[in-house]
Motif scaffolding. Structure first.
Motif, PDB file in Angstrom:
ATOM      1  N   UNK A 100       7.295  10.298  12.254  1.00 10.59           N
ATOM      2  CA  UNK A 100       7.193  10.728  10.524  1.00 10.59           C
ATOM      3  C   UNK A 100       8.706  10.913  10.368  1.00 10.59           C
ATOM      4  N   UNK A 101       8.806  10.642   8.804  1.00 14.27           N
ATOM      5  CA  UNK A 101      10.165  10.963   8.388  1.00 14.27           C
ATOM      6  C   UNK A 101      10.073  12.227   7.246  1.00 14.27           C
ATOM      7  N   UNK A 102      10.924  12.848   7.408  1.00 15.27           N
ATOM      8  CA  UNK A 102      11.083  14.217   6.579  1.00 15.27           C
ATOM      9  C   UNK A 102      12.529  14.071   5.721  1.00 15.27           C
ATOM     10  N   UNK A 103      12.102  13.961   4.284  1.00 13.71           N
ATOM     11  CA  UNK A 103      13.370  14.211   3.361  1.00 13.71           C
ATOM     12  C   UNK A 103      13.641  15.479   3.137  1.00 13.71           C
ATOM     13  N   UNK A 104      14.855  15.909   3.403  1.00 15.88           N
ATOM     14  CA  UNK A 104      15.227  17.290   3.351  1.00 15.88           C
ATOM     15  C   UNK A 104      16.362  17.678   2.930  1.00 15.88           C
ATOM     16  N   UNK A 127       2.419  19.443  -9.250  1.00 17.43           N
ATOM     17  CA  UNK A 127       2.008  18.290  -8.011  1.00 17.43           C
ATOM     18  C   UNK A 127       2.644  18.282  -6.809  1.00 17.43           C
ATOM     19  N   UNK A 128       3.689  19.310  -6.707  1.00 19.20           N
ATOM     20  CA  UNK A 128       4.752  19.142  -5.513  1.00 19.20           C
ATOM     21  C   UNK A 128       3.717  20.045  -4.400  1.00 19.20           C
ATOM     22  N   UNK A 129       3.704  19.387  -3.324  1.00 23.10           N
ATOM     23  CA  UNK A 129       2.815  19.740  -1.906  1.00 23.10           C
ATOM     24  C   UNK A 129       3.537  19.446  -0.684  1.00 23.10           C
ATOM     25  N   UNK A 130       4.350  20.523  -0.310  1.00 16.40           N
ATOM     26  CA  UNK A 130       5.149  20.175   1.105  1.00 16.40           C
ATOM     27  C   UNK A 130       4.677  19.425   2.172  1.00 16.40           C
ATOM     28  N   UNK A 131       3.115  19.775   2.200  1.00 15.68           N
ATOM     29  CA  UNK A 131       2.463  18.916   3.504  1.00 15.68           C
ATOM     30  C   UNK A 131       1.831  17.820   3.119  1.00 15.68           C
ATOM     31  N   UNK A 132       2.161  17.494   1.843  1.00 17.34           N
ATOM     32  CA  UNK A 132       1.203  15.860   1.537  1.00 17.34           C
ATOM     33  C   UNK A 132       2.168  14.957   2.122  1.00 17.34           C
ATOM     34  N   UNK A 133       1.595  14.026   2.738  1.00 22.78           N
ATOM     35  CA  UNK A 133       2.261  12.819   3.481  1.00 22.78           C
ATOM     36  C   UNK A 133       2.018  11.505   2.801  1.00 22.78           C
ATOM     37  N   UNK A 134       3.235  10.725   2.716  1.00 18.03           N
ATOM     38  CA  UNK A 134       3.057   9.629   2.079  1.00 18.03           C
ATOM     39  C   UNK A 134       3.200   8.540   2.942  1.00 18.03           C
ATOM     40  N   UNK A 167       0.772  -1.090  -0.082  1.00 15.50           N
ATOM     41  CA  UNK A 167      -0.182  -0.088  -0.101  1.00 15.50           C
ATOM     42  C   UNK A 167       0.796   1.280  -0.019  1.00 15.50           C
ATOM     43  N   UNK A 168       2.098   1.115  -0.066  1.00 16.62           N
ATOM     44  CA  UNK A 168       3.063   2.138   0.050  1.00 16.62           C
ATOM     45  C   UNK A 168       2.905   3.071  -1.174  1.00 16.62           C
ATOM     46  N   UNK A 169       2.892   4.654  -0.933  1.00 14.52           N
ATOM     47  CA  UNK A 169       2.706   5.427  -1.970  1.00 14.52           C
ATOM     48  C   UNK A 169       4.020   6.167  -2.106  1.00 14.52           C
ATOM     49  N   UNK A 170       4.994   5.812  -1.599  1.00 17.85           N
ATOM     50  CA  UNK A 170       6.439   6.567  -1.730  1.00 17.85           C
ATOM     51  C   UNK A 170       6.781   6.731  -2.946  1.00 17.85           C
ATOM     52  N   UNK A 171       6.651   5.979  -3.771  1.00 19.39           N
ATOM     53  CA  UNK A 171       7.583   5.920  -5.149  1.00 19.39           C
ATOM     54  C   UNK A 171       6.985   7.082  -6.143  1.00 19.39           C
ATOM     55  N   UNK A 201       3.512   2.548   8.192  1.00 20.76           N
ATOM     56  CA  UNK A 201       2.912   3.165   9.501  1.00 20.76           C
ATOM     57  C   UNK A 201       3.333   4.361   9.639  1.00 20.76           C
ATOM     58  N   UNK A 202       4.509   4.991   8.832  1.00 23.27           N
ATOM     59  CA  UNK A 202       5.233   6.265   8.968  1.00 23.27           C
ATOM     60  C   UNK A 202       4.634   7.191   7.879  1.00 23.27           C
ATOM     61  N   UNK A 203       4.334   8.425   8.555  1.00 25.93           N
ATOM     62  CA  UNK A 203       3.835   9.600   7.709  1.00 25.93           C
ATOM     63  C   UNK A 203       5.252  10.158   6.956  1.00 25.93           C
ATOM     64  N   UNK A 204       5.569  10.083   5.743  1.00 30.65           N
ATOM     65  CA  UNK A 204       6.577  10.573   5.026  1.00 30.65           C
ATOM     66  C   UNK A 204       6.439  11.755   4.277  1.00 30.65           C
ATOM     67  N   UNK A 205       7.229  12.822   4.367  1.00 35.14           N
ATOM     68  CA  UNK A 205       7.375  14.011   3.661  1.00 35.14           C
ATOM     69  C   UNK A 205       8.416  14.441   2.687  1.00 35.14           C
ATOM     70  N   UNK A 206       8.509  15.073   1.863  1.00 36.46           N
ATOM     71  CA  UNK A 206       9.575  15.461   0.737  1.00 36.46           C
ATOM     72  C   UNK A 206       9.492  16.941   0.817  1.00 36.46           C
TER      73      UNK A 206
END
Length: 275
Positions: free
Chosen positions: A106-110, A74-81, A51-55, A85-90
Protein backbone atom coordinates in the motif's frame (compact mmCIF):
# COMPACT_ATOMS: atom_id res chain seq x y z
CA UNK A 1 18.45 -13.72 -36.74
CA UNK A 2 15.12 -14.78 -38.16
CA UNK A 3 16.69 -18.00 -39.46
CA UNK A 4 18.23 -18.70 -36.06
CA UNK A 5 14.90 -18.07 -34.35
CA UNK A 6 13.13 -20.40 -36.77
CA UNK A 7 15.74 -23.14 -36.49
CA UNK A 8 15.75 -22.96 -32.71
CA UNK A 9 12.00 -23.47 -32.66
CA UNK A 10 11.48 -25.96 -35.49
CA UNK A 11 14.82 -27.44 -36.53
CA UNK A 12 17.09 -27.52 -33.46
CA UNK A 13 19.62 -29.74 -35.27
CA UNK A 14 20.48 -26.70 -37.37
CA UNK A 15 21.57 -24.70 -34.31
CA UNK A 16 25.08 -26.07 -34.86
CA UNK A 17 25.31 -23.91 -37.97
CA UNK A 18 25.56 -20.88 -35.71
CA UNK A 19 28.39 -22.18 -33.51
CA UNK A 20 30.86 -19.54 -34.72
CA UNK A 21 28.69 -16.50 -34.04
CA UNK A 22 30.42 -13.80 -32.00
CA UNK A 23 29.77 -13.00 -28.38
CA UNK A 24 28.13 -9.71 -29.38
CA UNK A 25 25.72 -11.63 -31.58
CA UNK A 26 24.77 -13.90 -28.66
CA UNK A 27 24.30 -10.87 -26.38
CA UNK A 28 22.06 -9.14 -28.91
CA UNK A 29 20.04 -12.31 -29.41
CA UNK A 30 19.50 -12.73 -25.65
CA UNK A 31 18.45 -9.08 -25.38
CA UNK A 32 15.89 -9.58 -28.16
CA UNK A 33 14.54 -12.68 -26.39
CA UNK A 34 14.33 -10.64 -23.19
CA UNK A 35 12.22 -8.02 -24.97
CA UNK A 36 9.81 -10.76 -26.10
CA UNK A 37 9.60 -12.27 -22.61
CA UNK A 38 8.96 -8.83 -21.08
CA UNK A 39 6.30 -7.93 -23.64
CA UNK A 40 3.42 -9.58 -21.80
CA UNK A 41 4.35 -7.93 -18.50
CA UNK A 42 4.64 -4.52 -20.14
CA UNK A 43 1.21 -4.93 -21.78
CA UNK A 44 -0.22 -5.85 -18.37
CA UNK A 45 1.47 -2.77 -16.90
CA UNK A 46 -0.09 -0.54 -19.58
CA UNK A 47 -3.54 -2.00 -18.87
CA UNK A 48 -3.08 -1.33 -15.15
CA UNK A 49 -2.03 2.20 -15.98
CA UNK A 50 -5.19 2.74 -18.03
CA UNK A 51 -7.31 1.37 -15.18
CA UNK A 52 -5.74 3.68 -12.62
CA UNK A 53 -8.21 5.77 -10.62
CA UNK A 54 -5.55 7.85 -8.94
CA UNK A 55 -6.38 11.17 -10.59
CA UNK A 56 -9.92 11.14 -9.17
CA UNK A 57 -8.54 12.20 -5.81
CA UNK A 58 -7.55 15.64 -7.16
CA UNK A 59 -11.23 16.62 -7.00
CA UNK A 60 -11.09 16.95 -3.22
CA UNK A 61 -7.40 16.83 -2.21
CA UNK A 62 -4.63 19.35 -2.81
CA UNK A 63 -1.33 20.51 -1.42
CA UNK A 64 -1.68 23.55 0.79
CA UNK A 65 1.22 25.04 2.73
CA UNK A 66 3.41 21.99 1.95
CA UNK A 67 0.93 19.52 3.38
CA UNK A 68 -1.89 17.39 2.01
CA UNK A 69 -5.37 18.76 2.63
CA UNK A 70 -8.49 16.74 1.82
CA UNK A 71 -12.13 17.63 2.44
CA UNK A 72 -15.66 17.64 1.16
CA UNK A 73 -18.36 15.03 1.02
CA UNK A 74 -16.39 12.85 -1.43
CA UNK A 75 -13.42 12.51 0.90
CA UNK A 76 -13.19 9.05 2.48
CA UNK A 77 -9.88 8.26 4.22
CA UNK A 78 -10.41 4.50 3.90
CA UNK A 79 -11.15 4.62 0.18
CA UNK A 80 -8.42 2.85 -1.81
CA UNK A 81 -7.27 3.90 -5.27
CA UNK A 82 -5.37 1.63 -7.65
CA UNK A 83 -1.93 2.16 -9.16
CA UNK A 84 0.03 -0.74 -10.71
CA UNK A 85 -1.28 -3.23 -8.20
CA UNK A 86 -0.78 -0.94 -5.22
CA UNK A 87 -3.62 0.19 -2.97
CA UNK A 88 -3.21 3.98 -2.62
CA UNK A 89 -4.73 6.06 0.19
CA UNK A 90 -4.91 9.83 0.71
CA UNK A 91 -5.15 10.97 4.32
CA UNK A 92 -5.91 14.52 5.40
CA UNK A 93 -3.47 16.28 7.71
CA UNK A 94 -6.01 16.13 10.56
CA UNK A 95 -6.52 12.36 10.27
CA UNK A 96 -4.23 9.50 11.30
CA UNK A 97 -2.92 6.81 8.90
CA UNK A 98 -2.90 4.28 11.75
CA UNK A 99 -6.68 4.09 11.45
CA UNK A 100 -6.40 2.57 7.97
CA UNK A 101 -6.86 -1.16 7.48
CA UNK A 102 -4.00 -2.06 5.13
CA UNK A 103 -3.31 -5.39 3.44
CA UNK A 104 -0.38 -6.26 1.19
CA UNK A 105 1.44 -3.45 -0.64
CA UNK A 106 0.00 0.00 0.00
CA UNK A 107 0.96 3.62 -0.54
CA UNK A 108 -0.31 6.33 1.80
CA UNK A 109 -0.12 10.02 0.93
CA UNK A 110 -0.02 11.91 4.23
CA UNK A 111 1.15 15.43 5.03
CA UNK A 112 4.30 16.00 2.94
CA UNK A 113 5.36 12.41 2.23
CA UNK A 114 4.48 9.01 0.78
CA UNK A 115 4.65 6.03 3.09
CA UNK A 116 5.15 2.55 1.68
CA UNK A 117 3.39 -0.11 3.73
CA UNK A 118 3.47 -3.89 3.81
CA UNK A 119 0.31 -4.75 5.70
CA UNK A 120 0.43 -2.38 8.66
CA UNK A 121 4.22 -1.94 8.73
CA UNK A 122 5.94 1.10 7.22
CA UNK A 123 8.67 -0.07 4.83
CA UNK A 124 9.95 3.31 3.68
CA UNK A 125 9.02 6.98 3.42
CA UNK A 126 9.63 9.43 0.58
CA UNK A 127 9.71 13.16 1.32
CA UNK A 128 7.67 15.08 -1.26
CA UNK A 129 8.57 18.60 -0.14
CA UNK A 130 10.95 19.22 -3.08
CA UNK A 131 8.08 18.40 -5.48
CA UNK A 132 5.38 20.19 -3.52
CA UNK A 133 7.29 23.46 -3.69
CA UNK A 134 6.82 23.71 -7.45
CA UNK A 135 4.14 21.17 -8.40
CA UNK A 136 0.45 20.67 -7.78
CA UNK A 137 -0.96 17.38 -6.50
CA UNK A 138 -1.95 16.40 -10.04
CA UNK A 139 1.55 17.08 -11.39
CA UNK A 140 3.10 15.18 -8.47
CA UNK A 141 0.86 12.17 -9.11
CA UNK A 142 1.76 12.24 -12.81
CA UNK A 143 5.48 12.23 -12.03
CA UNK A 144 5.04 9.37 -9.55
CA UNK A 145 3.00 7.43 -12.11
CA UNK A 146 5.70 7.87 -14.78
CA UNK A 147 8.48 6.96 -12.35
CA UNK A 148 6.77 3.75 -11.22
CA UNK A 149 6.02 2.78 -14.82
CA UNK A 150 9.63 3.32 -15.93
CA UNK A 151 11.06 1.51 -12.90
CA UNK A 152 8.70 -1.43 -13.42
CA UNK A 153 9.72 -1.79 -17.09
CA UNK A 154 13.42 -1.76 -16.16
CA UNK A 155 12.86 -4.28 -13.35
CA UNK A 156 10.91 -6.59 -15.68
CA UNK A 157 13.64 -6.40 -18.33
CA UNK A 158 16.56 -7.00 -15.94
CA UNK A 159 14.70 -9.81 -14.14
CA UNK A 160 13.84 -11.59 -17.39
CA UNK A 161 17.38 -11.22 -18.70
CA UNK A 162 18.72 -12.78 -15.51
CA UNK A 163 16.13 -15.55 -15.85
CA UNK A 164 17.27 -16.40 -19.39
CA UNK A 165 20.92 -16.37 -18.32
CA UNK A 166 20.13 -18.60 -15.35
CA UNK A 167 18.19 -21.09 -17.51
CA UNK A 168 21.06 -21.13 -20.01
CA UNK A 169 23.65 -21.78 -17.29
CA UNK A 170 21.57 -24.56 -15.74
CA UNK A 171 20.98 -26.12 -19.16
CA UNK A 172 24.70 -26.26 -19.88
CA UNK A 173 24.99 -28.86 -17.10
CA UNK A 174 23.54 -31.37 -19.56
CA UNK A 175 26.66 -30.87 -21.67
CA UNK A 176 29.20 -31.23 -18.87
CA UNK A 177 30.75 -34.38 -20.36
CA UNK A 178 31.53 -32.54 -23.58
CA UNK A 179 33.55 -29.78 -21.89
CA UNK A 180 36.82 -31.66 -22.42
CA UNK A 181 36.21 -31.64 -26.16
CA UNK A 182 34.27 -28.42 -26.78
CA UNK A 183 35.04 -25.04 -25.15
CA UNK A 184 32.46 -24.04 -22.59
CA UNK A 185 31.84 -20.67 -24.24
CA UNK A 186 30.81 -22.46 -27.42
CA UNK A 187 28.45 -24.73 -25.45
CA UNK A 188 26.98 -21.70 -23.67
CA UNK A 189 26.46 -19.97 -27.00
CA UNK A 190 24.62 -22.90 -28.55
CA UNK A 191 22.49 -23.45 -25.46
CA UNK A 192 21.57 -19.75 -25.40
CA UNK A 193 20.22 -20.22 -28.92
CA UNK A 194 18.45 -23.44 -27.93
CA UNK A 195 16.41 -21.84 -25.13
CA UNK A 196 14.40 -19.84 -27.70
CA UNK A 197 11.30 -22.07 -27.21
CA UNK A 198 11.49 -21.42 -23.46
CA UNK A 199 11.55 -17.66 -24.12
CA UNK A 200 8.52 -17.99 -26.42
CA UNK A 201 6.70 -20.01 -23.74
CA UNK A 202 7.40 -17.33 -21.12
CA UNK A 203 6.15 -14.66 -23.53
CA UNK A 204 2.77 -16.37 -23.95
CA UNK A 205 2.63 -17.22 -20.25
CA UNK A 206 2.90 -13.54 -19.36
CA UNK A 207 0.38 -12.60 -22.05
CA UNK A 208 -2.27 -15.27 -21.43
CA UNK A 209 -1.65 -16.21 -17.78
CA UNK A 210 -2.68 -19.83 -18.40
CA UNK A 211 -2.75 -22.55 -15.77
CA UNK A 212 0.54 -23.44 -14.03
CA UNK A 213 0.07 -27.17 -14.70
CA UNK A 214 -0.21 -26.46 -18.43
CA UNK A 215 2.88 -24.26 -18.15
CA UNK A 216 4.97 -27.10 -16.68
CA UNK A 217 3.75 -29.50 -19.37
CA UNK A 218 4.69 -27.00 -22.08
CA UNK A 219 8.07 -26.52 -20.39
CA UNK A 220 8.95 -30.12 -21.29
CA UNK A 221 8.08 -29.40 -24.92
CA UNK A 222 10.07 -26.15 -24.83
CA UNK A 223 13.16 -28.03 -23.64
CA UNK A 224 13.08 -30.24 -26.74
CA UNK A 225 15.56 -27.97 -28.54
CA UNK A 226 18.10 -28.32 -25.71
CA UNK A 227 17.73 -32.11 -25.67
CA UNK A 228 18.08 -32.32 -29.46
CA UNK A 229 21.16 -30.08 -29.33
CA UNK A 230 22.70 -32.30 -26.64
CA UNK A 231 22.12 -35.45 -28.69
CA UNK A 232 23.45 -33.82 -31.85
CA UNK A 233 26.62 -32.60 -30.16
CA UNK A 234 27.25 -36.04 -28.71
CA UNK A 235 26.81 -37.62 -32.15
CA UNK A 236 29.06 -35.05 -33.77
CA UNK A 237 31.70 -35.63 -31.10
CA UNK A 238 31.54 -39.38 -31.65
CA UNK A 239 31.77 -38.99 -35.44
CA UNK A 240 34.66 -36.58 -35.07
CA UNK A 241 36.76 -39.06 -33.13
CA UNK A 242 35.80 -41.83 -35.51
CA UNK A 243 36.94 -39.77 -38.50
CA UNK A 244 40.18 -38.74 -36.81
CA UNK A 245 40.92 -42.40 -36.11
CA UNK A 246 41.25 -41.90 -32.37
CA UNK A 247 41.75 -45.63 -31.91
CA UNK A 248 45.27 -45.36 -33.31
CA UNK A 249 46.24 -42.56 -30.93
CA UNK A 250 46.88 -42.49 -27.23
CA UNK A 251 43.45 -42.41 -25.50
CA UNK A 252 44.89 -40.40 -22.66
CA UNK A 253 45.81 -37.58 -25.10
CA UNK A 254 42.72 -36.69 -27.14
CA UNK A 255 42.93 -34.05 -29.87
CA UNK A 256 43.00 -30.42 -28.78
CA UNK A 257 39.65 -28.73 -28.43
CA UNK A 258 40.77 -25.89 -30.71
CA UNK A 259 41.31 -28.37 -33.51
CA UNK A 260 37.92 -29.86 -32.78
CA UNK A 261 36.34 -26.43 -33.05
CA UNK A 262 37.74 -25.91 -36.50
CA UNK A 263 36.85 -29.33 -37.82
CA UNK A 264 33.60 -29.99 -36.00
CA UNK A 265 31.27 -31.50 -38.64
CA UNK A 266 27.73 -30.19 -38.96
CA UNK A 267 25.00 -30.29 -41.55
CA UNK A 268 26.37 -27.05 -42.90
CA UNK A 269 29.77 -25.48 -42.21
CA UNK A 270 28.72 -22.08 -43.43
CA UNK A 271 27.80 -19.34 -41.04
CA UNK A 272 24.46 -17.80 -41.83
CA UNK A 273 25.51 -14.17 -41.58
CA UNK A 274 22.61 -13.15 -43.76
CA UNK A 275 20.12 -13.27 -40.89
Amino acid sequence: MYNLFKDSLLFPKNILKYRNKSGWYVTLYLLILTVFVSLGQIILLVSLRNDSTLMNVTDYCEYDNTTLQCGGESYQPNKAYSLYGYQVYFVDNDDNPSSLVLEGQSLVFYQDAIRFYWDSDVISTIDLQPLMASSSLEETLTMIDNALFGMSVVIFFVTNLMLLLFVTLISTLLFIRLKQFIPYKKIFKLVAFAITPFAVLMTFYHLLRFDDILFYLLMIVAYRSVFVLQRELQLQTFHYFMHTDMGSSNPSNPPQTDDYDDEEPTNSDEDDDSE
